[in-house]
Design a protein around this motif. Structure first.
Motif, PDB file in Angstrom:
ATOM      1  N   GLU A 216      -1.824 -33.696 -23.464  1.00 26.35           N
ATOM      2  CA  GLU A 216      -2.840 -33.723 -24.526  1.00 26.35           C
ATOM      3  C   GLU A 216      -3.175 -35.131 -25.002  1.00 26.35           C
ATOM      4  N   LYS A 217      -3.166 -36.084 -24.076  1.00 27.23           N
ATOM      5  CA  LYS A 217      -3.524 -37.452 -24.432  1.00 27.23           C
ATOM      6  C   LYS A 217      -4.967 -37.796 -24.063  1.00 27.23           C
ATOM      7  N   MET A 218      -5.648 -36.897 -23.357  1.00 32.45           N
ATOM      8  CA  MET A 218      -7.007 -37.183 -22.905  1.00 32.45           C
ATOM      9  C   MET A 218      -8.061 -36.357 -23.639  1.00 32.45           C
ATOM     10  N   ASN A 219      -7.701 -35.837 -24.809  1.00 31.81           N
ATOM     11  CA  ASN A 219      -8.666 -35.061 -25.601  1.00 31.81           C
ATOM     12  C   ASN A 219      -9.600 -36.020 -26.325  1.00 31.81           C
ATOM     13  N   LEU A 220     -10.718 -36.328 -25.685  1.00 31.07           N
ATOM     14  CA  LEU A 220     -11.643 -37.336 -26.211  1.00 31.07           C
ATOM     15  C   LEU A 220     -12.465 -36.830 -27.374  1.00 31.07           C
ATOM     16  N   LEU A 221     -12.882 -35.581 -27.320  1.00 29.38           N
ATOM     17  CA  LEU A 221     -13.842 -35.065 -28.302  1.00 29.38           C
ATOM     18  C   LEU A 221     -13.279 -33.887 -29.064  1.00 29.38           C
ATOM     19  N   ASP A 222     -13.462 -33.929 -30.372  1.00 28.19           N
ATOM     20  CA  ASP A 222     -13.088 -32.819 -31.237  1.00 28.19           C
ATOM     21  C   ASP A 222     -14.321 -32.456 -32.062  1.00 28.19           C
ATOM     22  N   PHE A 223     -14.919 -31.314 -31.756  1.00 29.23           N
ATOM     23  CA  PHE A 223     -16.150 -30.902 -32.434  1.00 29.23           C
ATOM     24  C   PHE A 223     -15.877 -29.986 -33.633  1.00 29.23           C
ATOM     25  N   SER A 224     -14.611 -29.906 -34.041  1.00 29.62           N
ATOM     26  CA  SER A 224     -14.296 -29.068 -35.199  1.00 29.62           C
ATOM     27  C   SER A 224     -14.902 -29.690 -36.458  1.00 29.62           C
ATOM     28  N   VAL A 225     -15.132 -28.851 -37.461  1.00 28.56           N
ATOM     29  CA  VAL A 225     -15.737 -29.329 -38.715  1.00 28.56           C
ATOM     30  C   VAL A 225     -14.709 -29.352 -39.842  1.00 28.56           C
ATOM     31  N   ASN A 226     -13.436 -29.380 -39.480  1.00 25.23           N
ATOM     32  CA  ASN A 226     -12.363 -29.432 -40.472  1.00 25.23           C
ATOM     33  C   ASN A 226     -12.355 -30.808 -41.140  1.00 25.23           C
ATOM     34  N   PRO A 227     -12.625 -30.897 -42.451  1.00 24.80           N
ATOM     35  CA  PRO A 227     -12.727 -32.208 -43.101  1.00 24.80           C
ATOM     36  C   PRO A 227     -11.410 -32.952 -43.211  1.00 24.80           C
ATOM     37  N   ASN A 228     -10.262 -32.270 -43.042  1.00 25.40           N
ATOM     38  CA  ASN A 228      -8.997 -32.983 -43.143  1.00 25.40           C
ATOM     39  C   ASN A 228      -8.515 -33.535 -41.809  1.00 25.40           C
ATOM     40  N   SER A 229      -9.311 -33.351 -40.753  1.00 20.71           N
ATOM     41  CA  SER A 229      -9.014 -33.994 -39.469  1.00 20.71           C
ATOM     42  C   SER A 229      -9.537 -35.425 -39.506  1.00 20.71           C
ATOM     43  N   ARG A 230      -8.660 -36.375 -39.251  1.00 24.33           N
ATOM     44  CA  ARG A 230      -9.048 -37.778 -39.381  1.00 24.33           C
ATOM     45  C   ARG A 230     -10.121 -38.176 -38.377  1.00 24.33           C
TER      46      ARG A 230
END
Length: 567
Positions: A216-230
């Motif tokens: 899990e080191k190549m997860n470039l994109l996170d499209f979640s809308v969780n505001p507490n994700s940095r």
């Protein structure tokens, strides 16, 4: 370190200092000292802008960030190219048209003296803190790794920067940053090449990427809308955009780089050059950290990369418990090494073995659990448990050949000097132009202000050294600098956006809107971010930039309308 490393390190740093002081000595007037007589070409501006942002923290902390958390941090920079285009189209033409020395001069022409002073003071506070951190960052890490005295390192780095920055002003910063960026990027490319060459022959670059992906080191994109994700795509595009817009558009340490351009076009091209290359550069540095992670799948890995924390545990009552955890980690590592190598061999015959993949994931989870237990021991001794800043320097000192160790240390110290020089130069310019000169009752000569600029460069250099000597490491350094910026940048940016685009808002409204906005941001930071040191905040810190700007604009408009209704 061997004698050759010391020779390379010492000669590189002395060359930068001597070249910068010699090449730019004898500034004739304030324009020459602060703006380099507007002689900078676009490529000089682009490199200088990039070098100002790319401090030692970038090359120490970013690989460690990727080692622990993967490539997702690159999303932080997604808003930067958009911000470069926006600044090139709107900010630069206005700054050049008004012929200002600092960004904050514009605010007095648009509003009034108190608004100009508010923005200047907010800049001086946050950039003064950042200057101390850019000295402190490499100093504390090199001190703990090499056993050097921390305070002496702070003084040495600070004094080297002060020498050529006082001597030549903006021109010295621009000239030396070209040499520093060449050294920095050469060192990083060499380190990356050696990392790949050190991997087992069965592990190709493609295999290394797949091994990193399994972990899990190549997860470039996170499209979640969780505001507490940095770090998500949305926080990078929005919060990252506002942070970059404020940093490059209103922070004098950056504005001064492109105000020194020969023309509007040269300044615009320089910023666009930075926007075009910055994301790939950060991607490469993060990828270097990921390759360090893959490298340590086949080499012994310590419970913590921080030698100070390790030494403290070994001298404590937890020594035996810590040694047992080390034995557990070694057992996990030996199995993981075999499994990972088998997985790579199967990849070479186009087989992505699901059994081996699951076993790698399980072993990685077991390793994390063991390290978490070690972290609890370290924390109980009031030691720093976060070792992200020590990962890359551990690799450099333990695995690079003689000579290259000196070169990579020169990279780290050059980056520290480069960024600190820009900061001191900007702090001095803002202090002289926006505070000192603006409040003098008598007219002084250009020579007087050049002398004052040199004096305040020295003063801010001493303040930065003192802050570095008394500072404490409370976060991963690459995040700490951005958190400090995010706390202040939103308000400053909001003031400038009102100045550029909302002509009906006057000085009193924007001043009080900015003050109230900044106070609210302090409260939000403390309640939603500061009290969650683990990183699991209620709100990711990048959002502070957008919130601060929106609050300033909204409050300024509201106050202006209230004032209008009362008249």
């Amino acid at each position: 370190m061997q004698i050759l490393d010391w020779i390379i390190l010492g000669s590189t740093l002395l060359f930068i200092v001597a070249y910068g002081a010699w090449k730019t000595k004898g500034s004739k007037d304030v324009k020459d000292y602060i703006l380099g007589n507007n002689e900078a070409k676009w490529w000089t501006i682009g490199i200088s802008v990039m070098a100002t942002q790319a401090s030692a923290i970038t090359f120490l902390s970013t690989p460690g960030q990727a080692y622990h958390d993967g490539m997702g941090f690159v999303q932080f920079y997604f808003g930067l190219p958009l911000a470069m285009v926006f600044i090139a189209l709107f900010f630069i033409p206005i700054y050049h048209k008004l012929n200002v020395y600092t960004a904050y001069e514009f605010l007095e022409k648009r509003f009034d003296l108190k608004t100009r002073s508010l923005a200047a003071i907010l800049f001086l506070i946050q950039r003064g803190l950042a200057a101390g951190i850019t000295i402190y960052a490499p100093a504390i890490i090199l001190s703990s790794i090499l056993g050097w005295n921390l305070n002496w390192l702070n003084v040495i780095i600070g004094v080297l920067v002060i020498i050529y920055t006082v001597s030549g002003g903006t021109k010295a910063v621009n000239v030396t940053q070209k040499q520093q960026m060449f050294i920095i990027m050469s060192g990083m490319f060499i380190a990356f090449y050696l990392l790949l060459s050190y991997l087992p022959s069965e592990v190709t670059f493609s295999n290394a990427l797949q091994i990193a992906g399994v972990n899990e080191k190549m997860n470039l994109l996170d499209f979640s809308v969780n505001p507490n994700s940095r770090y998500t795509f949305w926080s990078g595009i929005t919060g990252g955009f506002f942070l970059a817009l404020s940093y490059f558009g209103t922070d004098q340490s950056q504005v001064q780089r492109y105000l020194s351009g020969k023309s509007i076009r040269e300044s615009q091209l320089g910023l666009l050059f930075n926007g075009f290359l910055k994301v790939p550069m950060q991607f490469f540095i993060l990828l270097t950290g990921v390759m360090v992670f893959v490298f340590f799948q086949f080499m012994p890995v310590p419970l913590t990369f921080n030698p100070t924390s390790q030494k403290a545990v070994e001298q404590s009552i937890y020594k035996e418990e810590y040694q047992n955890l080390t034995l557990q980690l070694n057992e996990i590592h030996e199995e993981k090494k075999v499994i990972t190598l088998n997985y790579a061999e199967q990849l070479n015959i186009d087989v992505d073995n699901p059994t081996l993949r699951k076993r790698m994931i399980a072993l990685n989870e077991k390793e994390k659990n063991v390290k978490e237990k070690a972290k609890k021991i370290i924390t109980s001794l009031n030691q720093e448990a976060n070792d992200k800043d020590y990962v890359f320097i551990h690799f450099v000192l333990h695995y690079l050949p003689t000579g290259l160790v000196g070169l990579l240390l020169a990279v780290i110290l050059s980056a520290a000097m480069s960024s600190t020089a820009s900061e001191l130069n900007a702090l001095s310019s803002t202090t002289v132009i926006d505070i000192y000169k603006r409040n003098l009752k008598t007219v002084k000569s250009d020579n007087h202000y050049v002398t004052a600029s040199k004096f305040f460069t020295l003063v801010w250099g001493i303040i930065a050294i003192l802050f570095a000597c008394f500072g404490t490491l409370v976060e991963n350094l690459i995040q700490l600098v951005n958190i400090i910026g995010s706390v202040f940048y939103g308000t400053i940016l909001g003031i400038f956006l009102v100045a550029f685009f909302l002509k009906f808002i006057k000085g009193n409204a924007v001043f009080y809107g900015g003050v109230i906005s900044q106070l609210i941001i302090f409260v939000i930071y403390y309640q939603c971010i500061h009290i969650y040191p683990s990183g699991k905040e209620i709100l990711g810190y990048l959002w502070l930039n957008a919130i601060g700007a929106a609050l300033t604009i909204g409050l300024s408009a509201l106050i202006q309308m209230m004032q209008k209704n009362n008249t």
